[in-house]
Design a protein around this motif. Sequence first.
Motif, PDB file in Angstrom:
ATOM      1  N   TRP A 236       1.080  -0.939   0.203  1.00 36.31           N
ATOM      2  CA  TRP A 236      -0.352  -0.292  -0.192  1.00 36.31           C
ATOM      3  C   TRP A 236       1.055   1.298   0.021  1.00 36.31           C
ATOM      4  CZ3 TRP A 236      -2.271   2.675   4.840  1.00 36.31           C
ATOM      5  CH2 TRP A 236      -3.735   3.635   4.393  1.00 36.31           C
TER       6      TRP A 236
ATOM      7  N   SER B 232       3.185   1.932   6.985  1.00 32.99           N
ATOM      8  CA  SER B 232       2.694   0.039   6.595  1.00 32.99           C
ATOM      9  C   SER B 232       3.199  -0.595   5.511  1.00 32.99           C
ATOM     10  CB  SER B 232       0.823   0.459   5.978  1.00 32.99           C
ATOM     11  OG  SER B 232       0.712  -0.775   5.648  1.00 32.99           O
ATOM     12  N   SER B 233       4.310   0.031   4.129  1.00 35.37           N
ATOM     13  CA  SER B 233       4.514  -0.970   3.469  1.00 35.37           C
ATOM     14  C   SER B 233       5.779  -1.438   3.908  1.00 35.37           C
ATOM     15  CB  SER B 233       4.737  -0.009   2.115  1.00 35.37           C
ATOM     16  OG  SER B 233       3.939   0.746   1.190  1.00 35.37           O
TER      17      SER B 233
ATOM     18  N   ILE C 215       7.010  -1.989   7.031  1.00 37.89           N
ATOM     19  CA  ILE C 215       6.486  -3.320   7.790  1.00 37.89           C
ATOM     20  C   ILE C 215       5.828  -4.400   6.885  1.00 37.89           C
ATOM     21  CG2 ILE C 215       4.965  -4.257   9.418  1.00 37.89           C
ATOM     22  CD1 ILE C 215       4.508  -1.600  10.592  1.00 37.89           C
ATOM     23  N   ARG C 216       5.196  -4.054   5.792  1.00 35.26           N
ATOM     24  CA  ARG C 216       4.786  -5.330   4.905  1.00 35.26           C
ATOM     25  C   ARG C 216       5.978  -5.415   4.301  1.00 35.26           C
ATOM     26  NH1 ARG C 216       1.316  -8.975   2.827  1.00 35.26           N
ATOM     27  NH2 ARG C 216       1.435  -9.227   0.378  1.00 35.26           N
TER      28      ARG C 216
ATOM     29  N   ILE D 287       1.686   7.446   6.507  1.00 37.82           N
ATOM     30  CA  ILE D 287       1.486   5.763   6.942  1.00 37.82           C
ATOM     31  C   ILE D 287       1.448   4.388   5.751  1.00 37.82           C
ATOM     32  CG2 ILE D 287      -1.524   4.777   7.317  1.00 37.82           C
ATOM     33  CD1 ILE D 287      -2.799   7.678   8.388  1.00 37.82           C
ATOM     34  N   LYS D 288       1.495   4.870   4.805  1.00 39.90           N
ATOM     35  CA  LYS D 288       1.496   4.202   3.930  1.00 39.90           C
ATOM     36  C   LYS D 288       2.631   4.152   3.661  1.00 39.90           C
ATOM     37  CE  LYS D 288      -2.112   5.330   0.433  1.00 39.90           C
ATOM     38  NZ  LYS D 288      -2.297   6.053  -0.868  1.00 39.90           N
TER      39      LYS D 288
END
Length: 366
Positions: free
Chosen positions: A61, A82-83, A85-86, A78-79
């Motif tokens: 994301w 999130s990215s 972490i993924r 935030i993106k």
Amino acid sequence: MGNYRFILSGGGTGGHIYPAIAIANELKRRFPDAKILFVGAADRMEMEKVPQAGYEIKGLWISGLQRRLTWKNLLFPIKVISSLIRARNIVSTFKPHVAIGTGGFASGPVLRVASQKGIPSLLQEQNSYAGMTNKILASKVNRICVAYDGMEKFFPKEKTVKTGNPVRASLVHLPEQKTASFAYFDLIQDKQTLLVLGGSLGARRINELIEKQLPNFKKLGLQIIWQCGSLYYDRFKKYGSEFVKVTGYLNHMEHAYKVADIIISRSGAGSVSELCLVGKPVLFIPSPNVAEDHQTKNAQALVQANAALMIQEKNLETEFKQRFEELLASKERMDQLGRNIKELALPRATEHIVDEIVQLIPEVDE
């Protein structure tokens, strides 16, 4: 040895996706037992094009900052988190021997995580002006493959290697016979064919030019393959006819290049590299909406080598019709441009990039 694991990340446009696929194909040719995983932006075209090429892809994301003030920029931090972490989960699970980035938003988190874990990493920069993601990553990766001279102004000189840009393997050797390519588009073999390329998403100004010139093209006896881009297909598909083939995207470029007698195109780095291999007369219309106006610089390099023509968008109304018709009327000039542009091709760019990747593979048990 040979069952290596390679992770490739890059996308957003065909200019980032197809180099990554070309690199993956060459890696698979050399190491048939290798495992290859792509990582892209979850809502971009790589999520469709990579599986079509036969590879697994996972999405992040992620997107870039908008150049204008917009609420979407509020989501950017935030993106990114999130990215990251993924990407860390993907890299930790897949355990690649080498990570490769070809530009685009998704390559940032993947190569950052890989470098933090000590995984050898390589960047491939297609353009004459380095993208933001690659400039940020430059200090963290082991090798940077470029297509233009003078890229040391963006990247550490000791890491930078000029290789050229990867292109789709199908374009290195076009089909020998035109018959199948004309049949693919349902076109007539003995009519002159114009190929119009505006990029995977499309080029509004080029599309408007073609729309206006359609009556003139008909008078000139041309048949047209008009790749108007996915963003503009609904607007321009009404012009499709027996002699005008309108498409949002071309999945088999080798057929389009084979039948083309003359090409109108943007001058992004990937397009320029492909068109050098193809060896057809090209009229470039650079996009003025890119960093450092690098499309104009790309086109100017070919114009100076007497290998292409160029018209700026602002001059289309006054220059296009006359210059296009003059070129079309001179077979000698068209042949000259085709020969000269082909001399600038670097057909082994993909092999040279993979040579650099192979040098990065750690000498450890698999």
